[in-house]
Design an enzyme around this catalytic site. Structure first.
Site, PDB file in Angstrom:
ATOM      1  CB  SER A 145      -0.959   0.010   1.194  1.00  0.00           C
ATOM      2  OG  SER A 145      -2.050  -0.849   0.953  1.00  0.00           O
TER       3      SER A 145
ATOM      4  CE  LYS B   7      -4.676   1.808  -0.598  1.00  0.00           C
ATOM      5  NZ  LYS B   7      -4.063   0.498  -0.315  1.00  0.00           N
TER       6      LYS B   7
ATOM      7  CB  SER C 242      -4.386   1.716   3.819  1.00  0.00           C
ATOM      8  OG  SER C 242      -3.506   1.202   2.851  1.00  0.00           O
TER       9      SER C 242
END
Length: 368
Positions: free
Chosen positions: A79, A82, A134
């Site tokens: 993640s 992101k 997230s």
């Protein structure tokens, strides 16, 4: 005139360019950053030990890389990807635009903020969910708002190229594992640095808790970055985890007007205390130790008429498009004293032959 032209050609062929491009295998950020092992400055204590396979410690203000371990090693980003999603889409999407997420977005696997297709959300809410909770559902909703996943992947990879994050290949907006997807600790540091220069990005990653819209009023979401509560001066940025990628994290903190950033990849477990110690080390040596490399600046914006379609990231060991020298530069970079001598002989012989042929032609015309 033929003699003059030939002499001019000889001059530009024999004399090498003193500012020739770097070789294709030169690591971005400096030669030392090509190492797979620990790279540290002399004259100071070594950085604290960490279980991370790869990391970078950098002074965010100057761009100095203070220490690193396998900084360009390519690993799954989880993640932390992101950050690239946000850096790419923040300039493209109106944060006050209202979006009704698709069922596909709401049903994304993994971490989610809890979107429902029965509601509309502001893009600002979706970015908050992306960077604080997230949310993989928020990542997909933002990608669909940008024109679809395929377009967003093109945009994200083009943005990675602009930042000179050449180890990065984005396959998903959320960071969920996909074959061929990759990043590096060095690239994560570049992307985080670009993000923290954006006030909205900085606001999202530094927020500890926030109210998030729900069918019945709202509920509270919390930032997954535990250093916001545990480390003095923390300003963000993002953590990630999948079973294949293991732990990845980028954290930045400001003290005494200076900001230090730590990016780690492929950590087997709980890393918060280790990152805190790496940050402490960065603040202790910042301005005192010789940097081992630097975080490069983004490439200059290209005028629209000169833009080209972004190329796929090169596999490990191959030059990236920006790093490939021209044929002439590559030729010059491979020349040495012997090749210059041989070249001079060949060109000199060609010049002599040209002069003889020119004289022969003049005599022949006189006879005629």
């Amino acid at each position: 005139m033929p003699v003059t032209a030939l002499l001019t050609a000889v001059t530009f062929t024999v004399v090498p360019d003193a500012t020739a491009h770097a070789t294709p295998n030169t690591p971005v950020g400096g030669e030392a950053l090509g190492s797979h092992g620990l790279v540290r400055p002399a004259g100071v204590d070594a950085p604290p030990k960490t279980k991370a396979t790869s990391y970078v410690i950098a002074d965010l203000d100057t761009g100095d890389v203070l220490a690193a371990k396998d900084p360009h090693g390519r690993y799954l980003p989880a993640s932390t990807q992101k950050m690239l999603t946000a850096v790419t889409l923040l300039p493209k999407l109106d944060k006050n635009r209202k979006v009704r997420p698709s069922a596909n977005a709401c049903n994304q696997e993994g971490t989610a903020v809890g979107l429902t297709p029965k509601m509309t959300y502001k893009v600002d809410d979706l970015f908050r969910a992306l960077m604080m909770s997230s949310g993989n559902d928020a990542a997909m909703a933002l990608a669909e708002t940008n024109g679809g996943v395929a377009k967003t992947m093109r945009d994200m990879n083009a943005e990675a190229h602009r930042l000179q994050a050449y180890d990065t290949v984005a396959k998903t907006p959320s960071g969920l594992d996909q074959p061929g997807q990759s990043s590096s600790a060095y690239d994560l540091a570049l992307i985080a640095r670009a993000g923290l220069a954006n006030p909205d990005f900085r606001r999202y990653v530094s927020t500890k808790t926030a109210k998030f819209p729900a069918p019945k009023n709202y509920y509270e979401i919390s930032n997954h970055n535990k250093l916001l509560w545990r480390y003095q001066g923390t300003i963000g940025v993002k953590n990630g985890w999948t079973s294949k990628a293991q732990g990845s994290f980028v954290g930045a903190a400001t003290r005494g007007g200076h900001t230090v950033l730590v990016a780690i990849m492929r950590h087997e477990g709980y890393f918060w205390e280790e990152v805190a110690k790496l940050l402490d080390w960065g603040f202790a040596v910042r301005g005192k130790a010789q940097p081992v490399g630097r975080l490069v600046d983004p490439l200059p914006d290209t005028p629209p008429q000169a833009q080209r379609a972004p190329q796929a990231a090169a596999p490990t060991g191959q030059a990236t498009p920006a790093a490939r020298p021209s044929l002439l530069d590559a030729s010059a970079s491979r020349q040495n004293g012997s090749t210059y001598t041989i070249g001079a002989i060949v060109i000199g012989g060609g010049l002599l032959f040209g002069l003889v042929w020119l004289g022969y032609g003049i005599r022949r015309r006189r006879r005629l």
